[in-house]
Design an enzyme around this catalytic site. Structure first.
Site, short mmCIF file in Angstrom:
data_model
loop_
_atom_site.label_atom_id
_atom_site.label_comp_id
_atom_site.label_asym_id
_atom_site.label_seq_id
_atom_site.Cartn_x
_atom_site.Cartn_y
_atom_site.Cartn_z
N HIS A 154 33.16 42.38 37.91
CA HIS A 154 32.58 41.90 39.17
C HIS A 154 32.57 40.39 39.15
CE1 HIS A 154 30.97 45.93 39.90
NE2 HIS A 154 30.62 45.92 38.62
N ASP B 75 39.78 27.00 41.60
CA ASP B 75 38.85 27.82 40.82
C ASP B 75 39.41 28.06 39.40
OD1 ASP B 75 36.51 29.18 40.43
OD2 ASP B 75 37.11 30.99 41.53
P1 ATP Z 1 34.52 34.62 40.49
O1 ATP Z 1 34.21 35.64 41.49
O2 ATP Z 1 33.54 33.51 40.41
O3 ATP Z 1 35.95 34.15 40.61
P2 ATP Z 1 35.42 36.18 38.22
O4 ATP Z 1 36.76 35.54 38.15
O5 ATP Z 1 34.79 36.52 36.92
O6 ATP Z 1 34.40 35.29 39.01
P3 ATP Z 1 36.65 38.32 39.69
O7 ATP Z 1 37.73 37.42 40.13
O8 ATP Z 1 36.06 39.23 40.72
O9 ATP Z 1 35.45 37.49 39.08
O10 ATP Z 1 37.19 39.18 38.47
C1 ATP Z 1 36.36 40.04 37.76
C2 ATP Z 1 37.00 40.39 36.44
O11 ATP Z 1 38.08 41.27 36.65
C3 ATP Z 1 37.63 39.19 35.73
O12 ATP Z 1 36.69 38.54 34.93
C4 ATP Z 1 38.73 39.81 34.91
O13 ATP Z 1 38.23 40.15 33.64
C5 ATP Z 1 39.10 41.08 35.68
N1 ATP Z 1 40.39 40.91 36.37
C6 ATP Z 1 40.63 40.24 37.51
N2 ATP Z 1 41.93 40.32 37.86
C7 ATP Z 1 42.54 41.07 36.91
C8 ATP Z 1 43.90 41.51 36.68
N3 ATP Z 1 44.88 41.20 37.53
N4 ATP Z 1 44.15 42.26 35.59
C9 ATP Z 1 43.16 42.58 34.73
N5 ATP Z 1 41.88 42.20 34.87
C10 ATP Z 1 41.56 41.45 35.94
#
Ligand code: ATP
Ligand code: MG
EC number: 2.7.12.2
Length: 429
Positions: A174, A283
């Site tokens: 998340h 970001d």
């Molecule tokens: P923010 O919302 O502040 O950008 P974040 O990057 O932790 O924070 P998300 O972008 O929603 O949040 O991603 C959540 C998690 O999902 C990430 O921390 C990552 O571990 C996982 N994730 C995101 N994209 C991928 C992907 N393409 N393959 C595998 N895991 C992923």
């Protein structure tokens, strides 16, 4: 087979090579390579990754004349394998025998029983009939991936992703804006990462976001996450991207400098690519740097759609520890601000945000890290945006140059080991 039809001499001249990828307990997939001698270890892992998207393959094996398995983990070992294979081809030609494809056996990080949980089946074409099979071309004729890789790419990249074709599996994480799921794209058999964001916005704004996301189809870099399409259903947008089996960097603990160096090279190349398209990432942080067991490092979640960024910002307003001081104080955002975030992403953000605005930039403890690394981070985190390195200076920095050797195996081995450790700590599922 195409190359058999051309005759043995042409095989060598046209450098066409058929690699038979053996799948544990389920047969094999033939892959026709048109640039045999130039083939890189990473290319082979890439293709194995397409054949076994669920697997975490970091090496493969071939058999020598005694049937002993020899492991291939690098370009050097690939060369040795190819030269051994071409010598057997010569022998077969001299003896007037049918030329056998080069058989390889993918080696995975985890035991085969645990893998392939989604029941991926691959075409089994055993026996002599395979030599007359017309199916061998550039394609990967597995039955989940029945379409050629070109077709597959088209399906995944033509923007016709829709909710009906997607089966959501695990939650990957998340974020502030939404939730990321691991999902199965039924028509292509591909595993995706789908980010779902709730957005209460007008149809007009939805259209604007979709058109702003168009540029993602044009992003074509091995350092940027692959984009397969996006769609709105009611008040939520789903953004479908390539799944990275190593996840994001934030979940890894201490990363050794020689690994971090290679990761930094990929991140700098990814950013340089985005900047060349006039896209600011906005970001840059460890959770937006993804790794996989093939040793690839890719950037995700860059601010390509202003409208999407704005719409998310309406529900979530905040700063994060990776933001440049000028951004925290509401000043202009530019490439330099991405560079700051790059620097701080590679060191522990120990300091409070306020310190970053008011006081001196944090520095890495001297003695614990190499001089070029400390210099690189210090330069990226100069308080004055203009004093930070420009894109071309980043690439030329000794720390980046030192690790710019294309050695994906270092990262791959490290990701695999970390995943193994995590699995053994978690115990059996
Ligand atoms: P923010 O919302 O502040 O950008 P974040 O990057 O932790 O924070 P998300 O972008 O929603 O949040 O991603 C959540 C998690 O999902 C990430 O921390 C990552 O571990 C996982 N994730 C995101 N994209 C991928 C992907 N393409 N393959 C595998 N895991 C992923
Ligand atoms: Mg993210």
């Amino acid at each position: 087979m195409l190359w058999l039809a051309l005759g043995p001499v042409h095989v060598m001249e046209s450098q066409v090579l058929v690699i038979r990828i053996k799948i544990p307990n389920s047969g094999a997939v033939d892959w026709t390579v048109h640039s045999g001698p130039q083939l890189l270890f990473r290319d082979v892992l890439d293709v194995i990754g397409q054949v076994l998207p669920e697997a975490t393959t970091t090496a493969f094996e071939y058999e020598d004349e005694d049937g002993d398995r020899i492991t291939v983990r690098s370009d050097e070992e690939m060369k040795a394998m190819l030269s051994y294979y071409y010598s057997t081809v010569m022998e077969q030609q001299v003896n007037g025998q049918l030329i056998e494809p080069l058989q390889i056996f993918p080696r995975a990080c985890k035991p085969p029983g645990e893998r392939n949980i989604h029941g991926l089946k691959v075409n089994t074409r055993a026996g002599p009939s395979q030599h007359s099979s017309p199916a061998v071309s550039d394609s990967l004729p597995s039955n989940s991936l029945k379409k050629s890789s070109a077709e597959l790419k088209k399906i995944l990249a033509n923007g016709q992703m829709n909710e009906q074709d997607i089966r959501y599996r695990d939650t990957l994480g998340h974020g502030n804006g939404g939730t990321v799921y691991k999902a199965h794209h039924v028509p292509s058999g591909k595993i995706l990462a789908v980010k779902v964001i709730l957005l209460d916005i007008t149809l007009e704004l939805q259209k604007q976001i979709m058109s702003e996301l168009e540029i993602l189809y044009k992003c074509d870099s091995s350092y940027i996450i692959g984009f397969y399409g996006a769609f709105f259903v009611e008040n939520r947008i789903s953004i479908c991207t390539e799944f990275m089996d190593g996840g994001s960097l934030d979940v890894y603990r201490k990363i050794p400098e020689h690994v971090l160096g290679r990761i930094a090279v990929a991140v700098v190349k990814g950013l340089t690519y985005l900047w060349s398209l006039k896209i600011l990432h906005r970001d840059v942080k460890p959770s937006n740097m993804l790794v996989n067991t093939r040793g690839q490092v890719k950037l995700c979640d860059f601010g390509v759609s202003t409208q999407l960024v704005n719409s998310i910002a309406k529900t979530y307003v905040g700063t994060n520890a990776y933001m440049a001081p000028e951004r925290i104080s509401g000043e202009q955002y530019g490439i330099h601000s991405d560079v700051w975030s790059l620097g701080i992403s590679f060191m522990e953000p120990l300091q409070l945000l306020q310190c970053i605005v008011d006081e001196d930039s944090p520095v890495l403890p001297v003695g614990e890290f190499s001089e070029p690394f400390v210099h690189f981070i210090t330069q990226c985190m100069r308080k004055q945006p203009k004093e930070r390195p420009a894109p071309e200076e980043l690439m030329g920095h000794p720390f980046i140059m030192q690790f710019n050797d294309g050695n994906a195996t270092v990262v791959s081995m490290w990701v695999c080991r970390a995943l193994e450790e995590r699995r053994s700590q978690q115990g059996p599922p």
